[in-house]
Design a protein around this motif. Structure first.
Motif, short mmCIF file in Angstrom:
data_model
loop_
_atom_site.label_atom_id
_atom_site.label_comp_id
_atom_site.label_asym_id
_atom_site.label_seq_id
_atom_site.Cartn_x
_atom_site.Cartn_y
_atom_site.Cartn_z
N UNK A 9 0.77 -1.16 0.02
CA UNK A 9 -0.08 0.02 0.07
C UNK A 9 0.74 1.32 0.21
N UNK A 10 0.99 2.10 -0.86
CA UNK A 10 1.68 3.17 -1.31
C UNK A 10 0.86 4.34 -1.49
N UNK A 11 1.24 5.49 -0.90
CA UNK A 11 0.70 6.87 -1.29
C UNK A 11 1.11 7.44 -2.58
N UNK A 12 0.43 7.86 -3.40
CA UNK A 12 0.90 8.38 -4.60
C UNK A 12 1.80 9.53 -4.54
N UNK A 13 1.75 10.07 -3.38
CA UNK A 13 2.38 11.29 -3.07
C UNK A 13 4.01 11.20 -2.73
N UNK A 14 4.44 9.92 -2.58
CA UNK A 14 5.99 9.71 -2.43
C UNK A 14 6.67 10.10 -3.83
N UNK A 15 7.89 10.61 -3.52
CA UNK A 15 8.61 10.80 -4.83
C UNK A 15 8.65 9.70 -5.74
N UNK A 16 8.89 10.12 -6.89
CA UNK A 16 8.47 9.13 -8.13
C UNK A 16 9.49 8.08 -7.80
N UNK A 17 11.10 8.21 -7.63
CA UNK A 17 11.98 6.97 -7.35
C UNK A 17 11.35 6.26 -6.16
N UNK A 18 11.03 6.86 -5.26
CA UNK A 18 10.64 5.92 -3.99
C UNK A 18 9.32 5.06 -4.47
N UNK A 19 8.26 5.60 -5.16
CA UNK A 19 7.21 4.83 -5.72
C UNK A 19 7.96 3.60 -6.63
N UNK A 20 8.64 4.13 -7.45
CA UNK A 20 8.93 2.85 -8.17
C UNK A 20 10.02 1.98 -7.54
N UNK A 21 10.69 2.22 -6.62
CA UNK A 21 11.40 1.17 -5.74
C UNK A 21 10.29 0.29 -5.02
N UNK A 22 9.30 0.94 -4.61
CA UNK A 22 8.16 0.08 -3.82
C UNK A 22 7.46 -0.78 -4.74
N UNK A 23 7.17 -0.37 -6.04
CA UNK A 23 6.42 -1.03 -6.86
C UNK A 23 7.02 -2.14 -7.55
N UNK A 24 8.29 -1.83 -7.60
CA UNK A 24 9.19 -2.81 -8.57
C UNK A 24 8.93 -4.40 -8.08
N UNK A 25 8.89 -4.68 -7.03
CA UNK A 25 9.07 -5.99 -6.58
C UNK A 25 7.86 -6.70 -5.98
N UNK A 26 6.70 -5.80 -5.84
CA UNK A 26 5.58 -6.33 -5.17
C UNK A 26 4.57 -7.14 -6.15
N UNK A 27 3.84 -8.01 -5.79
CA UNK A 27 2.88 -8.56 -6.51
C UNK A 27 1.73 -7.86 -6.70
N UNK A 28 1.20 -7.20 -5.65
CA UNK A 28 -0.07 -6.25 -5.86
C UNK A 28 0.27 -5.05 -5.17
N UNK A 29 -0.47 -4.03 -5.62
CA UNK A 29 -0.47 -2.76 -4.95
C UNK A 29 -1.74 -2.04 -4.89
N UNK A 30 -1.89 -1.19 -4.09
CA UNK A 30 -3.05 -0.39 -3.91
C UNK A 30 -2.30 1.06 -3.58
N UNK A 31 -2.29 1.73 -4.78
CA UNK A 31 -1.88 3.32 -4.54
C UNK A 31 -2.85 4.32 -4.17
N UNK A 32 -2.70 4.76 -3.27
CA UNK A 32 -3.59 5.99 -2.53
C UNK A 32 -3.32 7.43 -2.82
N UNK A 33 -4.32 8.10 -2.54
CA UNK A 33 -4.15 9.65 -2.56
C UNK A 33 -3.61 10.05 -3.96
N UNK A 34 -4.33 9.36 -5.33
CA UNK A 34 -3.69 9.90 -6.49
C UNK A 34 -3.93 11.32 -6.74
N UNK A 35 -5.01 12.09 -6.41
CA UNK A 35 -4.97 13.50 -6.56
C UNK A 35 -4.23 14.13 -7.72
N UNK A 36 -3.20 14.85 -7.46
CA UNK A 36 -2.45 15.43 -8.81
C UNK A 36 -1.23 14.46 -9.22
N UNK A 37 -1.25 13.37 -8.62
CA UNK A 37 -0.22 12.44 -8.97
C UNK A 37 -0.60 11.18 -9.83
#
Lengths: 237, 237
Positions: A153-181
């Motif tokens: 579970x990741x907030x879309x507000x994270x910096x792009x590199x951090x988001x990518x690192x978290x999503x690179x290896x997971x099987x599934x993700x819920x990406x919260x707080x999309x807003x302007x991201x």
């Protein structure tokens, strides 16, 4: 003479939006509390209150907590200090207080800041609720996680590199707080070859709900929109 | 003459255990269905059925799906084939079927395997439920995730190195299916300097619930026990 009995603070998860997705327990406790508190946008509108509007009676006192709703990194501490004082004085007087929380109280909610100020001094009971992540999966017909899946579970507000690192290896993700991201999230998922599997939901379980592939989602989404993605398409894949 | 109207399959999240943690919607739909289905251990006991036992009436027909409950990597496909056939024939005859799911239907449940077999052929509605992760956080008084926290949900059944890789960078984690994996999980969390922050809950929200630091947990835990950990102690930290 002051009251011997302290009131209890009930943190009530009221679910993702559909008024019927409140639990029987939260509905019962809400009805039993003489005081009902809830976070409200600065204009006064409260999504949590709207969900349970039909359950609130005129004889219940209401406390609106004016929370800044944008993506402040720091919660407005003075707001929570003031809310805790106001709720605390009701509890001190022996009045039970229902604090309404959209979704689940301890899952990215503002309830925890009031909880943190009052739990040492007063009885508190937290009633879990249906979170929007599960509601979105249900509405999409998209199983979230199965067997040995890892779900991130990741907030879309994270910096792009951090988001990518978290999503690179997971099987599934819920990406919260999309807003302007939204565009940032799409770029990350495209690089990870996951974009075709990502689905978007806004206002899940409400009449205004919209669902679509994330590729078709608006560039500026509501703050509470979210995306679900599974490496295999869905947990069933 | 066969019925023109197909029955609807309702996948009903019934929550983590406390019968009051069912949603108003799931309770209403359960009452309206002439057929109630649920997964049952091979001995016949069904946790999902036990949660809603007081809501089931003698005039409702019941279908017990005998699911192997241990940590099989492959779900028993023949079991789901047979369950889908039995439920499908009710739907074909125009009878609505409530399929009970502990927690949430699409979050590590067996519902998705029946859903996968029937959703193309029959109307299906999935009603999300309160998951045990949120229930455990509520019972521990431990906020799960705040602001920009990343929360990782991992099954304890993963190999030790995989567990360690997933837990090394997350802010918070819910570790499912502890069962026989408690010592492995403790070793991983100790190496990551997270063990002191990890808490254990079994049978959350039931009368038999037990909560303790993960360091004190039994080496062999119930399959449905879980651990919650937050890098800061809790999301409030």
């Amino acid at each position: 003479m002051t009251s011997q009995r302290l009131g209890c603070l009930f943190g009530l998860g009221v679910g993702p939006g559909d008024p019927e997705l409140i639990t029987v327990k939260a509905a019962r406790l809400l009805a039993a509390c003489p005081v009902v508190a809830y976070p409200a946008a600065e204009g006064g509108d409260s999504f949590a209150r709207r969900i349970v509007a039909d359950l609130i009676r005129p004889d219940q006192r209401e406390i609106a907590i004016a929370v800044p709703m944008d993506v402040a990194r720091d919660p407005a501490q003075e707001v929570y200090d003031a809310a805790a004082r106001q709720i605390g004085s009701e509890l001190q007087a022996g009045n039970d207080v229902a604090l309404l929380c959209q979704g689940d109280p301890f899952f990215y909610g503002s309830f925890m800041y009031v909880f943190g100020r009052l739990a040492e001094h007063f009885p508190v009971e937290v009633v879990p609720g249906v979170s929007s992540m599960m509601a979105c999966a249900a509405r999409l017909g998209m199983p979230l996680a199965a067997r040995e899946d890892v779900l991130t579970v990741v907030p879309a507000t994270l910096p792009e590199a951090a988001l990518e690192a978290r999503l690179a290896t997971t099987d599934a993700a819920a990406i919260y707080k999309l807003g302007r991201h939204v565009q940032k999230v799409r770029a990350v998922l495209r690089r990870l070859d996951l974009l075709d599997h990502a689905r978007y939901v806004e206002r899940a379980t409400l009449a205004e709900e919209r669902r679509m592939p994330l590729t078709d989602a608006p560039d500026i989404a509501p703050y509470f929109a979210l995306a679900l993605v599974h490496r295999r398409g869905s947990a069933l894949g």
